[in-house]
Design a protein around this motif. Sequence first.
Motif, PDB file in Angstrom:
ATOM      1  N   VAL A  33      48.002  47.062 -41.752  1.00 51.75           N
ATOM      2  CA  VAL A  33      48.540  45.571 -42.750  1.00 51.75           C
ATOM      3  C   VAL A  33      50.073  45.721 -42.536  1.00 51.75           C
ATOM      4  N   THR A  34      50.261  44.838 -42.611  1.00 51.86           N
ATOM      5  CA  THR A  34      52.087  44.602 -42.741  1.00 51.86           C
ATOM      6  C   THR A  34      52.399  44.116 -44.276  1.00 51.86           C
ATOM      7  N   VAL A  35      52.978  44.851 -45.438  1.00 53.77           N
ATOM      8  CA  VAL A  35      53.583  44.117 -47.123  1.00 53.77           C
ATOM      9  C   VAL A  35      54.546  44.343 -47.050  1.00 53.77           C
ATOM     10  N   HIS A  36      55.221  43.392 -48.116  1.00 47.94           N
ATOM     11  CA  HIS A  36      56.131  44.459 -48.089  1.00 47.94           C
ATOM     12  C   HIS A  36      56.759  45.306 -48.702  1.00 47.94           C
ATOM     13  N   VAL A  37      57.803  45.679 -48.548  1.00 50.99           N
ATOM     14  CA  VAL A  37      58.103  46.654 -49.788  1.00 50.99           C
ATOM     15  C   VAL A  37      57.811  46.994 -51.267  1.00 50.99           C
ATOM     16  N   GLY A  38      57.472  47.842 -52.219  1.00 46.24           N
ATOM     17  CA  GLY A  38      56.933  47.443 -53.103  1.00 46.24           C
ATOM     18  C   GLY A  38      55.711  47.016 -53.123  1.00 46.24           C
ATOM     19  N   GLU A  39      55.211  46.651 -52.528  1.00 44.74           N
ATOM     20  CA  GLU A  39      53.677  45.854 -52.713  1.00 44.74           C
ATOM     21  C   GLU A  39      52.150  46.751 -52.927  1.00 44.74           C
ATOM     22  N   GLU A  40      51.118  46.669 -53.569  1.00 48.16           N
ATOM     23  CA  GLU A  40      50.237  47.515 -52.867  1.00 48.16           C
ATOM     24  C   GLU A  40      49.023  47.246 -52.520  1.00 48.16           C
ATOM     25  N   VAL A  41      48.360  48.466 -51.819  1.00 48.93           N
ATOM     26  CA  VAL A  41      47.586  48.178 -50.653  1.00 48.93           C
ATOM     27  C   VAL A  41      45.877  48.534 -51.283  1.00 48.93           C
ATOM     28  N   THR A  42      44.719  47.917 -51.522  1.00 51.96           N
ATOM     29  CA  THR A  42      43.889  48.965 -52.111  1.00 51.96           C
ATOM     30  C   THR A  42      42.715  49.383 -51.129  1.00 51.96           C
ATOM     31  N   TRP A  43      42.145  50.232 -50.645  1.00 55.42           N
ATOM     32  CA  TRP A  43      41.440  50.943 -49.899  1.00 55.42           C
ATOM     33  C   TRP A  43      39.647  50.670 -50.682  1.00 55.42           C
ATOM     34  N   THR A  44      39.063  50.192 -50.327  1.00 50.02           N
ATOM     35  CA  THR A  44      37.892  50.144 -50.698  1.00 50.02           C
ATOM     36  C   THR A  44      36.841  50.594 -49.723  1.00 50.02           C
ATOM     37  N   ASN A  45      35.799  51.885 -50.310  1.00 48.22           N
ATOM     38  CA  ASN A  45      34.967  52.516 -49.304  1.00 48.22           C
ATOM     39  C   ASN A  45      33.772  51.810 -49.579  1.00 48.22           C
ATOM     40  N   ALA A  46      32.640  51.128 -48.628  1.00 46.92           N
ATOM     41  CA  ALA A  46      31.884  50.600 -48.081  1.00 46.92           C
ATOM     42  C   ALA A  46      30.673  51.750 -47.792  1.00 46.92           C
ATOM     43  N   ASP A  47      31.638  52.689 -46.757  1.00 47.06           N
ATOM     44  CA  ASP A  47      30.256  53.290 -46.390  1.00 47.06           C
ATOM     45  C   ASP A  47      29.758  54.306 -47.168  1.00 47.06           C
ATOM     46  N   ASP A  48      28.428  54.766 -46.850  1.00 46.55           N
ATOM     47  CA  ASP A  48      28.018  55.992 -47.749  1.00 46.55           C
ATOM     48  C   ASP A  48      28.261  57.414 -47.625  1.00 46.55           C
ATOM     49  N   ILE A  49      29.444  56.896 -46.962  1.00 51.71           N
ATOM     50  CA  ILE A  49      29.981  59.016 -46.542  1.00 51.71           C
ATOM     51  C   ILE A  49      31.358  58.765 -47.427  1.00 51.71           C
ATOM     52  N   PRO A  50      32.132  60.095 -47.614  1.00 54.28           N
ATOM     53  CA  PRO A  50      33.117  59.686 -48.805  1.00 54.28           C
ATOM     54  C   PRO A  50      33.939  59.728 -47.136  1.00 54.28           C
ATOM     55  N   HIS A  51      35.707  58.652 -47.472  1.00 59.33           N
ATOM     56  CA  HIS A  51      36.441  58.823 -46.665  1.00 59.33           C
ATOM     57  C   HIS A  51      37.682  59.367 -47.791  1.00 59.33           C
ATOM     58  N   THR A  52      38.978  59.743 -46.936  1.00 60.43           N
ATOM     59  CA  THR A  52      40.256  59.883 -48.019  1.00 60.43           C
ATOM     60  C   THR A  52      41.081  59.268 -46.951  1.00 60.43           C
ATOM     61  N   VAL A  53      42.178  58.530 -47.820  1.00 56.47           N
ATOM     62  CA  VAL A  53      43.412  57.809 -47.278  1.00 56.47           C
ATOM     63  C   VAL A  53      44.710  58.853 -47.860  1.00 56.47           C
ATOM     64  N   THR A  54      44.941  59.350 -46.188  1.00 57.40           N
ATOM     65  CA  THR A  54      46.370  60.922 -46.837  1.00 57.40           C
ATOM     66  C   THR A  54      47.121  60.379 -45.308  1.00 57.40           C
ATOM     67  N   ASP A  55      48.608  60.613 -45.495  1.00 55.85           N
ATOM     68  CA  ASP A  55      49.520  59.970 -45.295  1.00 55.85           C
ATOM     69  C   ASP A  55      49.234  61.410 -44.238  1.00 55.85           C
ATOM     70  N   GLY A  56      49.332  60.217 -42.910  1.00 58.72           N
ATOM     71  CA  GLY A  56      49.471  61.262 -41.229  1.00 58.72           C
ATOM     72  C   GLY A  56      50.861  61.718 -40.518  1.00 58.72           C
ATOM     73  N   ALA A  57      51.507  61.480 -41.631  1.00 60.92           N
ATOM     74  CA  ALA A  57      53.428  61.590 -40.764  1.00 60.92           C
ATOM     75  C   ALA A  57      53.900  62.715 -41.967  1.00 60.92           C
ATOM     76  N   ALA A  58      53.352  63.357 -42.797  1.00 58.56           N
ATOM     77  CA  ALA A  58      53.719  64.899 -43.299  1.00 58.56           C
ATOM     78  C   ALA A  58      52.893  65.953 -43.721  1.00 58.56           C
ATOM     79  N   THR A  59      53.133  66.770 -43.995  1.00 55.11           N
ATOM     80  CA  THR A  59      52.646  68.034 -43.859  1.00 55.11           C
ATOM     81  C   THR A  59      53.668  69.215 -45.112  1.00 55.11           C
ATOM     82  N   PRO A  60      53.155  69.307 -46.371  1.00 51.34           N
ATOM     83  CA  PRO A  60      51.997  68.295 -46.710  1.00 51.34           C
ATOM     84  C   PRO A  60      52.032  66.248 -47.218  1.00 51.34           C
TER      85      PRO A  60
END
Lengths: 102, 307
Positions: A33-60
Motif C-alpha cells: 500500500v502507498t500512503v502519505h506521511v502521517g496516514e494510518e494503515v489498519t490491518w484486520t485478520n480474517a484468518d482462523d489463525i493469529p497473525h502479527t504485523v511486525t517491522d521486518g527491517a529492524a532488530t528489535p
Amino acid sequence: MKRLAPAMALMSAHALAQHSVRIENFTFNPPQVTVHVGEEVTWTNADDIPHTVTDGAATPPRYRSGPLDTGTSWTHRFTDIGIHRYFCSLHPHMQGMVVVVK
Amino acid sequence: MDSDENEGRRGFLRCMAWAGAGVLWTVSGGVPGSRLLGGAEAAETPGFSFVQLSDSHIGFRAAPNTDVTGTLGEAVAAIGRLDSRPALLIHTGDVSHLSKPAQFDTAFQVIGGAGLETHAVPGEHDMVDEDNGAPFFARFTKGAKHGYYSFDQGGLHFVGLNNVQDLRAGGMGALGQAQLDWLRADLRDRPASQPIVVFAHVPLWTVYAPWGWGTEDAAEALALLRRFGSVTVLNGHIHQIMQKVEGTVAFHTARSSAFPQPAPGTAPSPGPMKNVPPGRLRSLLGITDVRLVRGRAALAITDTVLA
C-alpha cells in the motif's frame, strides 16, 4: 513522534486517507500500500489463525502489533517517508510493504 | 536400504505409525511404504518408551474444533490406555494458541493429568507475549530461559531445541548461532553409540518452504548429529504425520491434538482444515508413542489417533 510536526502540517494540505490491509489465507492483501506521511494503515485478520504485523527491517522491530486473533484489527501511523517492509512474526513467509510518500 | 547391511554396524531405524485402523508405515532409506497389520511390533517388545504430544493450541475455538481442551484431555486419556506406562511425555510446542497465561495454565493442568515427567519446547504460538516467551519458559522448560536444554533418560540422550525465536522476514524456523554453539558443546563428549532424540517444534527438515515448514539452519545442527548411530528427530507444527529417514537420522512429525492442517500445497494456505466431516475429526488428531527396542538399536514410533 519526532516527525509529528511535519506530519500535522501535511494533514491540513490534503485529507487523510484511511488504508486497510486484510489478512487472509496467510497473505497480506494488498501486499503493498502507498500512503502519505502521517496516514494510518489498519490491518484486520480474517484468518482462523493469529497473525502479527511486525517491522521486518529492524532488530528489535520498531513496531509490532502483538498477536491479532480472528477478526481483530491493529492500526499504525507511518511518519517516516520511505519503504517499510513488514512480516508476520508467526509465519515469516508472510510479507508486506508500506510505501510512505510526501 | 538393506537392513542386514546396516544392522550391528550402525543400527537401523524403523519408523512405524498407525493411521486410523492399523496401517503400518515403514520408512526405509527415505522411501515410505505402508501395509495393513494385525498387531504392532512395538507393543510386543516391552522396553523404554515415551510419548509425544503436539500442537494443543489451547485457546483456539473455531472450526473444526471448538473444544481443544477436551481433545487434549482425550489425548492424555489415550496415554493412560497404552499397554505399558511411558517413562516421560514430550510436548513439541504450540501448547497455547496466543501465549496467554490462562492458556498455559489450562494446558499445564490437563497435561499434568497424565502423571508423567513432562518436557516441552516452544512453538511460535507460545512466544507471542510481550516478554518473548518468558511465561512459557517459566512453566514448561524447567528453568531453561531460552527454551533449549538436554537430559538423559533410559540410556537415551534427549535434546530439546527452540527454533521459533527471533524469526526473520521471509525465513523459516531458525536455531541461531548461540543455540548451535550450545548443541555442539552438549554433544561433543557423547559416545556415538548413544541413541539421540531431538525434539523441536518446526520440522528440522524442509517439508515445504513456501509455507515456511522447515528450519533454515537445520543442516548445521544435523551435521553435529551425523556421527551418532541412532538419531530420532521429533517435530510438530504441521499438524500431520510425515516421516523421512536420512542415513541414521529418522524424522517424524506428529499430529496435533487440536486441528489438522492440509498436506503441503494442497490448499491456498496452511490454515486449519475446516471442512472435516462430523465424526472424523478425532481420526485426524493423536499422540505419538516412541519405544526403544533393546538390542536392535531401533526406536519404534507408533502414532495413535483419538478415535
